[in-house]
Design an enzyme around this catalytic site. Structure first.
Site, PDB file in Angstrom:
ATOM      1  N   ASP A  52      -2.222  -2.380  10.599  1.00 33.45           N
ATOM      2  CA  ASP A  52      -1.672  -1.345  10.070  1.00 33.45           C
ATOM      3  C   ASP A  52      -2.427  -0.773   8.874  1.00 33.45           C
ATOM      4  O   ASP A  52      -3.092  -1.501   8.420  1.00 33.45           O
ATOM      5  CB  ASP A  52      -0.226  -1.928   9.433  1.00 33.45           C
ATOM      6  CG  ASP A  52       0.658  -0.725   8.883  1.00 33.45           C
ATOM      7  OD1 ASP A  52       0.727   0.285   9.021  1.00 33.45           O
ATOM      8  OD2 ASP A  52       1.076  -1.386   7.817  1.00 33.45           O
ATOM      9  N   ASP A  67       2.312  -5.497   7.619  1.00 33.64           N
ATOM     10  CA  ASP A  67       3.265  -5.920   6.425  1.00 33.64           C
ATOM     11  C   ASP A  67       4.620  -5.686   6.761  1.00 33.64           C
ATOM     12  O   ASP A  67       5.619  -6.021   5.713  1.00 33.64           O
ATOM     13  CB  ASP A  67       2.739  -5.482   5.251  1.00 33.64           C
ATOM     14  CG  ASP A  67       2.836  -4.150   5.002  1.00 33.64           C
ATOM     15  OD1 ASP A  67       3.253  -3.867   3.715  1.00 33.64           O
ATOM     16  OD2 ASP A  67       2.673  -3.395   5.729  1.00 33.64           O
ATOM     17  N   ASP A 120       5.623  -2.914  11.973  1.00 28.99           N
ATOM     18  CA  ASP A 120       4.669  -3.435  12.820  1.00 28.99           C
ATOM     19  C   ASP A 120       4.876  -4.828  13.618  1.00 28.99           C
ATOM     20  O   ASP A 120       4.315  -5.471  14.319  1.00 28.99           O
ATOM     21  CB  ASP A 120       3.652  -4.245  11.606  1.00 28.99           C
ATOM     22  CG  ASP A 120       3.174  -3.065  10.518  1.00 28.99           C
ATOM     23  OD1 ASP A 120       2.817  -2.045  11.186  1.00 28.99           O
ATOM     24  OD2 ASP A 120       3.281  -3.196   9.412  1.00 28.99           O
TER      25      ASP A 120
END
Length: 1229
Positions: A425, A885, A889
């Protein structure tokens, strides 16, 4: 003034022309008409009791990310355990041990199996319990719920029901998917941060229906009743269809009224909403995937080895049973002492085939030591201890948050050492979501002397590399000149040709400087009002006014410092406003029609507050890539102020507005190379008549109804944003998390590929790509996008054909590329990805992506992240690691072979779904390059050794049985066999799995290419596995036959007696214990006192056991009574035979490893030798040379940038020193 009072006066909807314009009630859209499947949900607002029973009962708001619950734990955990082939075999053996054919007692078979399976299940339960605790932290959060009679009270999230009215206050997360009813603003708008959902940090504006605006106080909900009919639960984050029935009227609903679970309320005092979707029906949980049971590649391969050993077991058991049947038929009738006429079917000469079948079962159990039952439990213990060391690694402790690394599951430790592709990410993982204004270009002049993190890190890396390659560069033929030797000139050339900024501020200076969040600009020419002395002061003034006026932010007074904080839709806007304030143009007030800017450094010397009337605002969208504001100043002049992507702005410049274009373009290129995000600023002066004519067209488009409304607005806006005059450009640094560029560089040197999957705009993702060196100048960018013309004119098939053509053409271009140093970057957006991930195109897309040095996927949904991860995992067949995070995700974290969660600021969803958690991205370097490398080699060597020692032990049983007429007789005492795996050989192999280090952690980081031993599987390939099996076979042959030869007819005792079976068996067992423990000592590269204790202690333990066991009653010890004291210890043959067998067993391995280290050493062998002879201290040049050689050739990261610069330098050196060059001495520049 308090924040609430400032905010309460604002009607922000006047500012948003496209998405937030509220139509009049007379022109309101008709309600949605929908029937059939997919639109069956009915919600009775403020009546949650209706939804407590069927048919309107909906799922609770309780969420669970655990693998098990109380009911499913036993069946699922048992299934997990018996998926392992060895456990399945031992279960069968344990059942057969209850029959008369078993050579051992039932307890001796059942107890070890129960212990192994029980321990593994306990570990699974503990890890799932931790997930349950994390879930409970979320489920027990408190939310303010309407309890009746206009009274609100707190309830845990898990007790919230569909239909509940919820009050959410500033900076709180939404507990479920809500319909926005009203907010603290008069016009019912609110600001929402969706970073947990799509990774974006810019705030989204949501607005309630006008009819629910009066519901702005607790008491107004006393009699509130309404009905919502809408779509069923689905994973689409960006769509919503429904109708709101209130006071006998029906109003259409769209996504702008929906507040999604796990997004956060920002810049709004409070909102009221009614719950539509709860728990696993909410859109964020719909995007979550089932928590999978992950197994490492080594564990799956271990099953294949078990199959091979099981085949070997069956083969030798068949040989044994056939041999037994033959002996029973032809020789047993002659053995009168066995009473052949008085036997059972187990020994019946008349039914030899039946006896052979019974003996087959006996043999399968007897030779079971070929398959190590203690292997799994030993691996479980080792992995738990490895995980403990990961958790306690001080180098992965984050002082700011106090978070440590956490191995949330220990099943995948060794998988960390075999990663091929990392899927990351962006927001919150690579970046800090903090923008710093660093540089700018105004009127063709560059301002800002500070260096970005990318520049500083690249400069440091380049200095190291130039020093390492100094001697190589000095070998070029250089003409001497009077000033000194040639290398001095080469160094001078390096400093200028590489265009390396050496702006290095001392630590002391930086520490004493006041840090301003969002502002890292350093240039005395603009600071403190000095800009007014610059040649183009009027242009600079206009530039700063554009920064202070062209935005949608809201000022908030900071009582502590007396200034203002800015709540902006994007971090970029916030940094522009901070910069404008520091330059003397402080945005201090906003009303619904104007903005106020307090200007310092004016000619009067006193601050002046100027008002700019906002006439129109044309907002930023990813399609427009620009925003504009039309303002009237205090003199009545009308200006259009515009900021946007340089490519867009430059296309719209007037002929007389290109004065600074060339210089600004050069500066923008430099800023891009430095990894900075850039925007161009321009303006246009308008006549009153020109503006009036345009505004009438604009208002006509604005108030229109229908699907063409946005297109009309875009067309009218585009007409205004022409003939602009360029003012300058900004460069802000998207602050990467600490150490991210260095970490990416090290991972690239380790041979890892990195894909970035983000919900952000393409421009933002590209800027971050430059910032962390995934992209660089000179790298060819391949952008796969949906052509808007194709999309509107033709159907879906035409769009797919167009995308496929782009993929095919670019793949062909890469194949035809002749330059070995050419690098390609693939950039693709979410819409295009929908087609690229289709079954008929995904493999072509993957083929193109694999050929590229870096891949960036923008505007991707959580589901697409998971699908891309699955494609890479299944398509390449290599180990993938996903790191993120946020809740957006979770899908890819669960889909990847290894999921890593960042335990950052934004919630714990990613951590809860992950296999490992770390506090910052930079710790991934140590997690993989150090712990991954160690764990892979430890587990691989441990498993190979386990099979070696069990083959060495198990085959001696077969040889002896064949030697004794396939009688099923064991040469070893039952207690010897019981202790072999449990005590006498278990601790050394555990110490190997926990403490072994081929090189230290510092060396792992200095020589990242060592990591490739894992992805290339050098320590667990079939060559090595069969090598260890062959070693076990050789050891078993030596131990058995050498002992038999020695003891067969030789005098053993002083009186001349030969050795009996117990003496031979005990001697053979002594040889096995000593040989396998000496073998593991030869295998180890790193010894601690613990390993010494376990290895030599195991041998000592055997002798102590033999002594104590022999001292027990003969009823217990049997033939082993006083065997050491009276039989073995006094016999020199025992000691000589033991020593001879041990040396003979280990000699081939010693010869092999000596030959390999001398003539074909592996990377770590060379490093070990350098360290052993202290060459790293005594010969720094050699150490540096070896370090530079130990980098995987990479096309991303700082090293790739540096290598490209050095190639450029060498080329220029060769040109300057070529035979055709002039002989005239000229200064190098």
């Amino acid at each position: 003034m308090t924040r609430g009072r400032i905010r309460a006066k604002l009607r922000q909807s006047h500012l948003y022309t496209f998405t937030c314009f509220r139509q009049g009630t007379a022109d309101a859209e008709a309600p949605h008409s929908f029937d059939g499947p997919g639109f069956s949900r009915i919600v009775y607002c403020n009546q949650p009791q209706v939804h407590s029973k069927k048919p309107l009962y909906y799922t609770s708001n309780n969420i669970s990310t655990t693998k098990y619950n109380i009911i499913t734990f036993l069946p699922k955990a048992i299934f997990e355990q018996f998926r392992r082939v060895a456990n399945l075999y031992f279960l069968l053996a344990a059942i057969l041990s209850l029959t008369p054919v078993a050579p051992f007692s039932a307890v001796s078979m059942i107890a070890p199996l129960a212990f192994v399976v029980g321990l593994s299940m306990a570990k699974e339960a503990l890890e799932d319990w931790r997930r349950f605790i994390q879930d409970m932290k979320v489920n027990t959060r408190k939310a303010s719920i309407h309890k009746g009679n206009g009274v609100f009270g707190f309830k845990p999230w898990q007790r919230i029901r569909v239909g509940d009215v919820v009050k959410v206050e500033k900076d709180q997360f939404f507990p479920a998917d809500l319909l926005l009813l009203s907010s603290s603003y008069d016009d019912g708008i609110c600001y929402v941060e969706t970073m947990n959902l799509d990774g974006e940090t810019n705030l989204k504006v949501k607005r309630s229906l006008e009819v629910t605006l009066p519901l702005d106080d607790d008491g107004t909900f006393n009699d509130f009743r309404a009905t919502i009919k809408c779509e069923d639960p689905n994973p689409s984050l960006y769509t919503f269809v429904g109708n709101f029935e209130y006071e006998r009227q029906v109003y259409p609903l769209d996504p702008s009224q929906i507040l999604l679970r796990d997004s956060k309320l920002r810049n709004t005092a409070f909102v009221y909403g009614v719950v539509i979707f709860t728990g696993h029906d909410s859109k964020v949980m719909q995007n979550a995937t089932q928590s999978p049971s992950k197994r490492s590649r080594i564990e799956r391969k271990m099953d294949q080895i078990i199959y091979i050993l099981f085949t070997l077991l069956v083969v030798i058991s068949l040989i044994s049973s056939i041999g037994f049947a033959v002996k029973t038929k032809y020789q047993m009738p002659d053995w009168w002492y066995l009473q052949p006429n008085n036997t059972t079917n187990l020994y019946n000469p008349k039914k030899p085939a039946l006896s052979g079948i019974f003996h087959l079962v006996t043999a399968l159990i007897l030779y079971g030591y070929l398959i190590p039952i203690s292997l799994y439990v030993s691996i479980e213990v080792v992995k738990v201890l490895q995980a403990t060391f990961i958790n306690q690694d001080i180098h992965m402790y984050d002082e700011e948050t106090g978070n440590t690394a956490q191995a949330r599951t220990s099943n995948l430790n060794e998988e960390l050492g075999q990663v091929d592709t990392i899927l990351s990410d962006k927001t919150g993982t690579l970046t800090c979501n903090q923008m710093d204004f660093l540089k700018c270009s105004i009127a063709g002049s560059a301002y800002g002397s500070g260096s970005s993190e990318v520049e500083l890190a690249a400069a440091k890396q380049m200095a190291i590399d130039l020093e390492e390659q100094g001697n190589e560069l000095s070998n070029f033929p250089m003409h001497k000149n009077s000033t000194g030797d040639s290398w001095n000139n080469t160094s001078a050339l390096g400093a200028t040709e590489i265009e390396l900024e050496t702006v290095v501020t001392s630590k002391d200076e930086k520490e004493h400087k006041h840090v301003i969040k969002g502002f890292s600009f350093e240039d005395i020419r603009l600071m403190g009002g000095n800009w007014s002395k610059e040649p183009n002061a009027d242009v600079i003034e206009l530039f700063l006014r554009i920064l202070a006026v062209c935005h949608t932010a809201i000022p908030e007074r900071n009582e502590e410092i007396g200034g203002f904080n800015y709540e902006a839709e994007s971090p970029d806007e916030g940094s522009f406003l901070v910069a404008a304030r520091e330059f003397g143009f402080e945005f201090c007030k906003r009303t619904h029609t104007s903005v106020h800017v307090r200007e310092r450094y004016v000619s009067s010397g006193q601050p002046v507050e100027r008002e700019y009337q906002i006439l129109n605002l044309l907002e930023f969208t990813s399609k427009r890539k620009r925003m504009s504001v039309i303002v009237r100043d205090e003199d009545g002049q009308i200006f259009l102020l515009c900021k946007g992507a340089d490519s867009i702005i430059f296309d719209r410049l007037a002929k007389n507005g290109r004065m600074y274009e060339e210089a600004t373009t050069r500066h923008l290129n430099e800023y891009g190379e430095s990894g900075l995000r850039t925007l161009a600023l321009a303006y246009k002066k308008l006549e009153e008549s020109e503006y009036s004519a345009w505004n009438s067209e604009f208002m006509k488009a604005k108030t229109s109804i229908g699907p063409d409304r946005d297109a009309m607005l875009e067309r009218v806006s585009d007409a205004m944003e022409r003939e602009l005059i360029l003012v300058g450009a900004t460069a802000v640094e998207d602050k990467l998390q600490k150490g991210v560029p260095q970490c990416i560089d090290k991972l690239a040197q380790a041979g890892l590929k990195l894909w970035v999957l983000t919900g952000d705009k393409m421009e933002t993702a590209i800027n971050i790509g430059f910032a962390c060196s995934l992209l660089r100048q000179g790298m060819k960018q391949i952008c796969i996008t949906v052509n808007p013309d194709v999309q509107t004119q033709d159907g879906k098939e035409a769009v797919k054909e167009n995308i496929l053509m782009q993929i095919t053409n670019n793949s062909q271009m890469i194949k035809l590329e002749k330059d070995p140093h050419a690098a390609f970057a693939l950039i693709i957006d979410g819409k295009t990805l929908e087609h690229a991930l289709a079954d008929d195109m995904k493999h072509q897309f993957l083929g193109l992506a694999v050929d590229c040095a870096s891949v960036i996927c923008c505007r991707v949904s959580p589901k697409q992240k998971a699908l891309v991860t699955r494609l890479v995992k299944e398509g390449t067949g290599k180990t993938t690691l996903a790191i993120g995070d946020g809740a957006n995700d979770v899908g890819m974290i669960q889909e990847a072979d290894i999921g890593v969660g960042i335990s950052g600021v934004e919630g714990m969803q990613a951590v809860m779904a992950s296999d490992f958690s770390i506090a910052q991205f930079r710790f991934l370097e140590r997690l993989l390059v150090v712990h991954g490398h160690w764990c892979y080699k430890r587990i691989a060597q441990m498993i190979c050794y386990f099979f070696y020692k069990n083959i060495a032990f198990g085959l001696t049983l077969f040889y002896f049985e064949a030697f004794t007429g396939f009688s099923g007789q064991s040469v070893y005492d039952d207690w010897y066999m019981l202790l072999f795996n449990v005590i006498l050989t278990s601790l050394p192999v555990i110490s190997l799995g926990v403490f072994e280090q081929d090189v230290s952690s510092e060396v792992c980081l200095q020589f990242p290419a060592l990591y490739q031993q894992g992805p290339r599987n050098l320590f667990f390939d079939w060559y090595r596995i069969f090598g260890w099996m062959g070693n076990g076979l050789y050891t078993s042959l030596i131990i058995f036959f050498l002992n038999i030869i020695i003891f067969y007819d030789q005098a053993f005792r002083s009186a001349g007696q030969t050795a009996d079976m117990s003496a031979v068996g005990t001697t053979m067992f002594t040889c096995i214990i000593c040989a396998v423990n000496c073998q593991i000592a030869l295998t180890m590269s790193h010894f601690t006192w613990i390993q010494h204790l376990f290895v030599w202690g195991s041998i000592t333990t055997w002798y102590i056991f033999l002594l104590l066991y022999g001292m027990t009653s003969p009823l217990f010890s049997g033939t082993a009574y006083q065997i050491l004291v009276e039989a073995l210890a006094p016999a020199p043959m025992y000691w000589c035979a033991t020593l001879l067998v041990i040396v003979t067993c280990n000699l081939p391995y010693l010869v092999h490893i000596s030959f390999q280290r001398s003539f074909n050493p592996m990377d770590h062998h060379i490093i070990q030798e350098i360290k052993y002879y202290r060459k790293d201290v005594e010969d720094q040049y050699m150490w540096t040379r070896e370090r530079s050689k130990a980098r995987q050739e990479t096309k991303i990261g700082f090293s790739a940038r540096v290598d490209a610069k050095i190639r450029q330098l060498r080329g220029k050196l060769q040109k300057k020193q070529s035979p055709t060059a002039t002989n005239v001495q000229t200064p190098l520049s």
